[in-house]
Design a protein around this motif. Structure first.
Motif, PDB file in Angstrom:
ATOM      1  N   ARG A 263       0.907  -1.122  -0.013  1.00 55.19           N
ATOM      2  CA  ARG A 263      -0.142   0.086  -0.122  1.00 55.19           C
ATOM      3  C   ARG A 263       0.831   1.246   0.103  1.00 55.19           C
ATOM      4  O   ARG A 263       2.132   1.275   0.620  1.00 55.19           O
ATOM      5  CB  ARG A 263      -1.028  -0.096   1.122  1.00 55.19           C
ATOM      6  N   PHE A 264       0.299   2.400  -0.625  1.00 51.77           N
ATOM      7  CA  PHE A 264       1.076   3.562  -0.456  1.00 51.77           C
ATOM      8  C   PHE A 264      -0.036   4.834  -0.457  1.00 51.77           C
ATOM      9  O   PHE A 264      -1.109   4.536  -0.966  1.00 51.77           O
ATOM     10  CB  PHE A 264       1.675   3.848  -2.042  1.00 51.77           C
ATOM     11  N   ASP A 265       0.374   5.716   0.610  1.00 51.32           N
ATOM     12  CA  ASP A 265      -0.481   6.542   1.055  1.00 51.32           C
ATOM     13  C   ASP A 265      -0.111   7.929   0.008  1.00 51.32           C
ATOM     14  O   ASP A 265       0.782   8.513   0.266  1.00 51.32           O
ATOM     15  CB  ASP A 265      -0.182   7.086   2.551  1.00 51.32           C
ATOM     16  N   THR A 266      -1.151   8.257  -0.662  1.00 56.71           N
ATOM     17  CA  THR A 266      -0.851   9.242  -1.691  1.00 56.71           C
ATOM     18  C   THR A 266      -0.994  10.870  -1.062  1.00 56.71           C
ATOM     19  O   THR A 266      -0.497  11.835  -1.614  1.00 56.71           O
ATOM     20  CB  THR A 266      -1.877   9.219  -2.844  1.00 56.71           C
ATOM     21  N   ARG A 267      -1.248  10.716   0.215  1.00 54.45           N
ATOM     22  CA  ARG A 267      -1.275  12.021   0.783  1.00 54.45           C
ATOM     23  C   ARG A 267       0.153  12.356   1.303  1.00 54.45           C
ATOM     24  O   ARG A 267       0.354  13.574   1.845  1.00 54.45           O
ATOM     25  CB  ARG A 267      -2.223  11.924   2.178  1.00 54.45           C
ATOM     26  N   LYS A 268       0.766  11.329   1.473  1.00 54.42           N
ATOM     27  CA  LYS A 268       2.285  11.439   1.885  1.00 54.42           C
ATOM     28  C   LYS A 268       3.116  11.145   0.698  1.00 54.42           C
ATOM     29  O   LYS A 268       3.723   9.882   0.508  1.00 54.42           O
ATOM     30  CB  LYS A 268       2.701  10.643   3.011  1.00 54.42           C
ATOM     31  N   PRO A 269       3.312  11.988  -0.428  1.00 49.83           N
ATOM     32  CA  PRO A 269       4.074  11.661  -1.504  1.00 49.83           C
ATOM     33  C   PRO A 269       5.497  10.778  -1.412  1.00 49.83           C
ATOM     34  O   PRO A 269       6.109  10.288  -2.248  1.00 49.83           O
ATOM     35  CB  PRO A 269       4.000  12.833  -2.564  1.00 49.83           C
ATOM     36  N   ASP A 270       6.229  11.324  -0.180  1.00 57.87           N
ATOM     37  CA  ASP A 270       7.459  10.874   0.064  1.00 57.87           C
ATOM     38  C   ASP A 270       7.500   9.699   0.960  1.00 57.87           C
ATOM     39  O   ASP A 270       8.541   9.347   1.290  1.00 57.87           O
ATOM     40  CB  ASP A 270       8.480  12.151   0.687  1.00 57.87           C
ATOM     41  N   SER A 271       6.322   9.196   1.439  1.00 57.24           N
ATOM     42  CA  SER A 271       6.587   8.040   2.261  1.00 57.24           C
ATOM     43  C   SER A 271       6.620   6.870   1.572  1.00 57.24           C
ATOM     44  O   SER A 271       6.597   6.916   0.277  1.00 57.24           O
ATOM     45  CB  SER A 271       5.152   7.865   2.806  1.00 57.24           C
TER      46      SER A 271
END
Length: 546
Positions: free
Chosen positions: A527-535
């Motif tokens: 999973r990738f959180d698009t609210r945190k582009p650098d995560s």
């Protein structure tokens, strides 16, 4: 001066065999010569066959070129000329990668070429492969981010299995090729997307991933690959919504084309080169790929609104305004291809599950669009022919309702027992725009990984499905209506508001993808959180096929 010619897509790979693979691309000119050069120093040449797509159009709801608002350029569906080029690259050896490039020559002699990519024959058994499991792209907001993160996280994948709903309206050309959002299907899968997402005033542009230039893609038909009655409506959206059963079309339009007057998958079938079965053509088929036998079914129905307000053709009733005009009825959630016991597709499936290719495969996987188990809304009502109930007052029709007997669910009653008996290890599907998975008592895994670009939520906890009350059937509001408990992710589940691990991901901010590693037999979900582009991309679940 005319502008230089452009390719509408990069090349992509289809239909690999032990010695060959098909290279496919699209242009907006017919051209005079289209070739693939390949091999050492690109010295070998394969000439492409060119065909024109027969149904591609744009309309008032297209977002393409100068049209950025409804009806700016097009007020109704207008033809758009698109040519497809397909060349067979032969003489390949399994396991050896070969460089290739495509070149198209326009009528005026001007040429355009792609970058250099690489291709290979179909992988032999015992080759460890990484396969992307995906579905339901539909130009949704997070899709380009999802595909970009696939490549950044796992590098090059060896194949793509796409469980349906590639676009929203199959005959709208820009959804495949060049929608103004930057998130059309091919750009996303080829690393040429330009999709902007904004969080806290910070803009991030996602390009998708360069995937299908190197990896063959196997697709199945979802409800969005099906178009309705041809050119009867004012817009392509309405045409998509205008499907009716073949049997009804036969009665209404006696001597006219059944395909034009019920439903069709013409554009989908013209775009892709897929394995074919004698009985179902490209619509359902089986293919061996490395250690896997992949069986692809045509199991999808017309999505209709569950709303009971009487304004729309719905799942459970017809619109009040159309009660006396059966030509305008929707006929409930029409099933497009029979799959019940005794049907042509069922008999084909039974034979395939008994074939040596299937029995000898290390991994047996079945892919189709409609969920057998899910927390999503679209699994209710049952996957069965709508039972029409007409209520009359003297000669006037008062209401037209549809019931869906739960004990006649073709997938659960007929197909799943067949798959259990055949020792299928994985059933993979989409449709509900979430991630969840299940395991049957015998150990067969069910995976839905369709929270790629957006979600419509899960029927879990306090959130219930919209279902009719007072109908004959008991329509299930919460959980999996077919009786399995969802599996909580094994590594890093999301936590609910109560602090407890959630057995699903349904998010419009977090995008999910899954990778099948045939070397280890494991399926990992990320999973990738698009609210945190650098995560970081986080692996949150993993399970192993027996």
């Amino acid at each position: 001066m005319t502008s230089a010619p452009q390719l509408l897509t990069d090349p992509f790979l289809q239909l690999p065999t032990e010695t060959s693979v098909q290279v496919v691309w699209f242009t907006e000119f017919a051209g005079v010569n289209h070739t693939v050069t390949y091999g050492e120093n690109l010295k070998q040449t394969a000439k492409a066959n060119t065909t024109k797509l027969t149904r591609t159009r744009e309309d008032q709801y297209s977002r393409v070129a100068n049209q950025i608002k409804d009806g700016q350029v097009y007020q109704k569906p207008v033809w758009r000329d698109i040519w497809r080029h397909e060349a067979e690259v032969t003489g390949l050896t399994s396991g050896l990668w070969v460089n290739y490039r495509i070149t198209s020559v326009r009528e005026d002699g001007e040429t355009v070429s792609s970058d250099v990519f690489s291709l290979a024959a179909t992988p032999k058994p015992d080759t460890p492969l990484k396969i992307l499991l995906t579905s339901d792209h539909q130009l949704k907001p997070m899709t380009s981010a999802n595909l970009q993160k696939v490549v950044e996280t796992v590098g090059r994948v060896d194949g793509v299995w796409f469980a349906g709903d590639l676009v929203n309206v199959s005959d709208r050309a820009s959804e495949w090729f060049d929608d103004n959002s930057g998130g059309a299907l091919f750009p996303g899968l080829q690393g040429r997307a330009k999709y902007e997402m904004t969080h806290y005033d910070v803009k991030t542009t996602y390009t998708g991933g360069q995937i299908i230039q190197h990896a063959p893609m196997f697709t199945c038909i979802g409800n969005h690959e099906v178009m309705g009655r041809f050119a009867r409506m004012e817009s392509l959206n309405d045409e998509f919504d205008d499907t009716i059963p073949r049997a009804v079309a036969q009665k209404i339009y006696r001597d006219k084309s059944l395909i034009d007057n019920s439903f069709n998958t013409n554009t989908y079938e013209e775009i892709f080169s897929l394995p074919k079965s004698k009985e179902g053509g490209k619509r359902y088929y089986a293919v061996s790929f490395g250690d896997v036998r992949l069986v692809v079914l045509y199991a999808t129905n017309m999505w209709r609104t569950p709303s009971l307000n009487g304004k729309h053709r719905g799942r459970y009733q017809e619109a009040e305004k159309d009660l006396n005009n059966p030509e305008n009825w929707g006929y409930g959630q029409v099933i497009y291809e029979p799959i019940a016991k005794g049907s042509k597709q069922y008999n084909w499936l039974e034979a395939e599950l008994n074939s040596p290719e299937f029995k000898q495969a290390k991994y047996k996987v079945v892919m189709f669009h409609h969920p057998p188990h899910t927390l999503g809304d679209n699994i209710v009502p049952a996957y069965t022919e709508p039972v029409q109930i007409i209520e009359r007052d003297d000669n006037n029709i008062k209401a037209v309702r549809y019931e869906y007997p739960k004990d006649a669910d073709y997938i659960i009653r007929d197909v799943v027992p067949l798959l259990e008996t055949a020792d299928v290890q994985l059933v993979f599907y989409g449709h509900s725009h979430l991630w969840n998975r299940f395991v049957s008592p015998s150990g067969m895994h069910f995976l839905e990984t369709s929270n790629v670009g957006n979600t419509y939520g899960a029927a879990w906890g306090d959130r219930k499905r919209e279902v009719p009350i007072g109908y004959q059937e008991d329509y299930v509001k919460v959980g999996d209506p077919n009786g399995l408990e969802p599996i909580v992710p094994t590594i890093s589940p999301l936590l609910g508001e109560d602090g407890k691990p959630m057995p699903y991901i349904a998010s419009n901010d977090i995008t999910v993808f899954s990778i099948f590693d045939t070397g280890t037999g494991t399926i990992s979900s990320y999973r990738f959180d698009t609210r945190k582009p650098d995560s970081e991309v986080l692996k949150f679940d993993e399970f192993k096929l027996k």
